[in-house]
Design a protein around this motif. Structure first.
Motif, PDB file in Angstrom:
ATOM      1  N   THR A 274     -18.350 -14.672 -61.597  1.00 29.31           N
ATOM      2  CA  THR A 274     -18.484 -13.476 -62.418  1.00 29.31           C
ATOM      3  C   THR A 274     -17.313 -13.377 -63.380  1.00 29.31           C
ATOM      4  O   THR A 274     -16.281 -14.041 -63.195  1.00 29.31           O
ATOM      5  CB  THR A 274     -18.561 -12.211 -61.536  1.00 29.31           C
ATOM      6  OG1 THR A 274     -18.886 -11.067 -62.341  1.00 29.31           O
ATOM      7  CG2 THR A 274     -17.237 -11.952 -60.806  1.00 29.31           C
TER       8      THR A 274
ATOM      9  N   PRO B 191     -16.457 -12.758 -56.210  1.00 29.95           N
ATOM     10  CA  PRO B 191     -15.953 -11.393 -56.381  1.00 29.95           C
ATOM     11  C   PRO B 191     -15.198 -10.838 -55.173  1.00 29.95           C
ATOM     12  O   PRO B 191     -14.947  -9.640 -55.111  1.00 29.95           O
ATOM     13  CB  PRO B 191     -17.246 -10.602 -56.602  1.00 29.95           C
ATOM     14  CG  PRO B 191     -18.234 -11.294 -55.725  1.00 29.95           C
ATOM     15  CD  PRO B 191     -17.879 -12.762 -55.794  1.00 29.95           C
TER      16      PRO B 191
ATOM     17  N   TYR C 298     -22.052  -6.316 -50.489  1.00 31.90           N
ATOM     18  CA  TYR C 298     -23.238  -6.218 -51.344  1.00 31.90           C
ATOM     19  C   TYR C 298     -23.568  -4.767 -51.675  1.00 31.90           C
ATOM     20  O   TYR C 298     -23.934  -4.438 -52.811  1.00 31.90           O
ATOM     21  CB  TYR C 298     -24.412  -6.894 -50.633  1.00 31.90           C
ATOM     22  CG  TYR C 298     -25.655  -7.067 -51.482  1.00 31.90           C
ATOM     23  CD1 TYR C 298     -25.579  -7.580 -52.768  1.00 31.90           C
ATOM     24  CD2 TYR C 298     -26.912  -6.733 -50.974  1.00 31.90           C
ATOM     25  CE1 TYR C 298     -26.719  -7.752 -53.531  1.00 31.90           C
ATOM     26  CE2 TYR C 298     -28.051  -6.911 -51.732  1.00 31.90           C
ATOM     27  CZ  TYR C 298     -27.949  -7.416 -53.012  1.00 31.90           C
ATOM     28  OH  TYR C 298     -29.081  -7.588 -53.775  1.00 31.90           O
TER      29      TYR C 298
ATOM     30  N   LYS D 218     -21.517  -2.298 -51.947  1.00 32.63           N
ATOM     31  CA  LYS D 218     -20.559  -1.792 -52.926  1.00 32.63           C
ATOM     32  C   LYS D 218     -20.842  -2.341 -54.325  1.00 32.63           C
ATOM     33  O   LYS D 218     -20.666  -1.655 -55.325  1.00 32.63           O
ATOM     34  CB  LYS D 218     -19.138  -2.108 -52.471  1.00 32.63           C
ATOM     35  CG  LYS D 218     -18.732  -1.274 -51.259  1.00 32.63           C
ATOM     36  CD  LYS D 218     -17.418  -1.702 -50.664  1.00 32.63           C
ATOM     37  CE  LYS D 218     -17.028  -0.768 -49.535  1.00 32.63           C
ATOM     38  NZ  LYS D 218     -18.038  -0.671 -48.472  1.00 32.63           N
ATOM     39  N   ILE D 219     -21.277  -3.595 -54.384  1.00 33.96           N
ATOM     40  CA  ILE D 219     -21.638  -4.185 -55.670  1.00 33.96           C
ATOM     41  C   ILE D 219     -22.853  -3.477 -56.255  1.00 33.96           C
ATOM     42  O   ILE D 219     -22.874  -3.109 -57.437  1.00 33.96           O
ATOM     43  CB  ILE D 219     -21.897  -5.692 -55.506  1.00 33.96           C
ATOM     44  CG1 ILE D 219     -20.562  -6.417 -55.256  1.00 33.96           C
ATOM     45  CG2 ILE D 219     -22.603  -6.263 -56.738  1.00 33.96           C
ATOM     46  CD1 ILE D 219     -20.714  -7.857 -54.861  1.00 33.96           C
ATOM     47  N   ARG D 220     -23.873  -3.258 -55.446  1.00 37.15           N
ATOM     48  CA  ARG D 220     -25.069  -2.552 -55.935  1.00 37.15           C
ATOM     49  C   ARG D 220     -24.752  -1.106 -56.288  1.00 37.15           C
ATOM     50  O   ARG D 220     -25.428  -0.494 -57.136  1.00 37.15           O
ATOM     51  CB  ARG D 220     -26.180  -2.604 -54.890  1.00 37.15           C
ATOM     52  CG  ARG D 220     -26.799  -3.992 -54.717  1.00 37.15           C
ATOM     53  CD  ARG D 220     -28.076  -3.942 -53.908  1.00 37.15           C
ATOM     54  NE  ARG D 220     -29.096  -3.156 -54.589  1.00 37.15           N
ATOM     55  CZ  ARG D 220     -30.314  -3.584 -54.893  1.00 37.15           C
ATOM     56  NH1 ARG D 220     -30.656  -4.836 -54.608  1.00 37.15           N
ATOM     57  NH2 ARG D 220     -31.190  -2.807 -55.480  1.00 37.15           N
TER      58      ARG D 220
ATOM     59  N   SER E 120     -17.699  -4.173 -59.467  1.00 35.76           N
ATOM     60  CA  SER E 120     -17.741  -5.527 -60.010  1.00 35.76           C
ATOM     61  C   SER E 120     -17.047  -6.517 -59.096  1.00 35.76           C
ATOM     62  O   SER E 120     -17.389  -7.707 -59.064  1.00 35.76           O
ATOM     63  CB  SER E 120     -17.071  -5.555 -61.390  1.00 35.76           C
ATOM     64  OG  SER E 120     -17.759  -4.728 -62.299  1.00 35.76           O
TER      65      SER E 120
ATOM     66  N   VAL F  62     -23.899 -12.223 -59.577  1.00 30.71           N
ATOM     67  CA  VAL F  62     -23.322 -10.964 -59.096  1.00 30.71           C
ATOM     68  C   VAL F  62     -23.444  -9.875 -60.150  1.00 30.71           C
ATOM     69  O   VAL F  62     -23.771  -8.722 -59.854  1.00 30.71           O
ATOM     70  CB  VAL F  62     -21.826 -11.166 -58.731  1.00 30.71           C
ATOM     71  CG1 VAL F  62     -21.151  -9.825 -58.482  1.00 30.71           C
ATOM     72  CG2 VAL F  62     -21.696 -12.048 -57.507  1.00 30.71           C
ATOM     73  N   SER F  63     -23.191 -10.230 -61.404  1.00 31.09           N
ATOM     74  CA  SER F  63     -23.202  -9.232 -62.477  1.00 31.09           C
ATOM     75  C   SER F  63     -24.568  -8.540 -62.600  1.00 31.09           C
ATOM     76  O   SER F  63     -24.646  -7.366 -62.969  1.00 31.09           O
ATOM     77  CB  SER F  63     -22.814  -9.879 -63.818  1.00 31.09           C
ATOM     78  OG  SER F  63     -23.704 -10.934 -64.135  1.00 31.09           O
TER      79      SER F  63
ATOM     80  N   VAL G 124     -24.637  -5.643 -60.039  1.00 30.77           N
ATOM     81  CA  VAL G 124     -23.694  -4.537 -60.191  1.00 30.77           C
ATOM     82  C   VAL G 124     -24.417  -3.296 -60.716  1.00 30.77           C
ATOM     83  O   VAL G 124     -25.027  -3.309 -61.775  1.00 30.77           O
ATOM     84  CB  VAL G 124     -22.541  -4.905 -61.151  1.00 30.77           C
ATOM     85  CG1 VAL G 124     -21.653  -3.691 -61.423  1.00 30.77           C
ATOM     86  CG2 VAL G 124     -21.714  -6.047 -60.568  1.00 30.77           C
TER      87      VAL G 124
END
Length: 318
Positions: free
Chosen positions: A83, A93, A264, A266-268, A272, A307-308, A311
């Motif tokens: 990312t 990340p 995951y 926290k990313i969703r 970032s 990953v991006s 987010v």
């Protein structure tokens, strides 16, 4: 049994003991060297916690990292975990949070063990001894902790102020001048529960004065917490300072299940990048491999190629 036979038997017994003992040491050595996740989680880390008090264990971990004795990553990061944030390329990340390596002596080892970035500090302009001991406690029943240049990789420096300083911004300005040429990113720490009066800087007027001369590119949304959930079971639950680990998971996710799933979520929710500390205490350095593997699997399962893309996608109904 004759004397000669007895001597032969004892010799064979000693040889067998050496073989078995040597085999056991070799087995342990191989598991440690290869960074076996389950072996660290079930044997190495529980043994460390039984034999050493929390601060001694932490000092040992820093010594191991400083001398690059941490198992190196044998897991190639998949392309989906790569990312880009703040024009910096991250191989994955998952990073080490500030507080683990306060003096920045183990950066290379932590990057080589598989973390996508390492944040050191908090760093203050003048040396300070820290809080009176004991100042680090394990809340084992609650899977929590309480705590009063380099090879390729991204390194951030967490800036703090001295406890005895009367300057609102002076300590941070000095930190920026010192580390801006060296760090990939700088963090202005206004949330440490171990520095008296620091969290008063979170007020709007104080923050505006603090960051008036610079630009904010990102926000670390959660530190340790001074709150104490009713669910805590440990005898150390009333100790002062910041609480981290499992009890903080839900609170941290709300402001931005298991290891990779936690990252995951926290990313969703909009993060970032994610950082960890307490997981290192309970599962050791190989935990980063577990997180990355599970995170990559979750991304693929939900149809994300990076990953991006995930987010801010929103939390899924469980």
């Amino acid at each position: 049994m004759g004397a000669r036979n007895q001597t032969t038997f004892m010799k064979q017994l000693k040889e067998m003991a050496l073989i078995v003992g040597g085999g056991s040491l070799a087995f342990v050595g191989i598991q440690v060297y290869n960074g076996n996740e389950r072996f660290y989680r079930d044997y190495i880390m529980p043994c460390v916690m039984r034999c050493l008090d929390p601060e001694s264990a932490h000092n040992l971990a820093i010594f191991i990292a400083k001398h690059k004795l941490v198992p190196k990553q044998n897991y190639a990061d998949p392309a989906s975990l790569q990312t880009k944030v703040w024009d910096r390329e991250f191989s994955n990340p998952v990073g080490v949070a500030a507080g683990f390596d306060k003096d920045g002596v183990g950066v290379d080892a932590m990057l080589e063990s598989g973390f996508g970035f390492v944040e050191v500090g908090s760093v203050t302009p003048k040396p300070q001894p820290g809080n009176p001991k004991p100042r680090l406690f394990r809340l084992v029943e609650d899977k929590a902790m309480r705590s009063t240049i380099r090879c390729g990789g991204v390194v951030g420096v967490n800036l703090g102020k001295n406890k005895t300083s009367d300057s609102l911004v002076g300590d941070y300005v000095e930190g920026v001048r010192e580390f801006a040429p060296l760090a990939d990113y700088l963090v202005v720490n206004v949330s440490s529960p171990n520095t008296p009066g620091l969290r008063s800087l979170q007020g709007r007027q104080q923050l505006e004065e603090l960051i008036a001369k610079g630009r904010v590119d990102g926000l670390i949304v959660s530190n340790t917490t001074v709150s104490r959930p009713d669910s805590l079971q440990s005898k150390h639950k009333s100790e002062s300072g910041g609480l981290s680990g499992e009890p903080l998971k839900t609170l941290a996710t709300q402001t931005i299940v298991d290891i990779g799933q936690d990252a995951y979520e926290k990313i969703r929710a909009g993060a970032s990048l994610v950082q960890l500390y307490s997981a290192l205490v309970y599962q050791g350095p190989p935990v980063v491999k577990t997180i990355k593997r599970e995170l990559a699997e979750l991304l693929e399962k939900d149809g994300f190629t990076s990953v991006s893309q995930a987010v801010g996608a929103g939390l899924k109904d469980v």
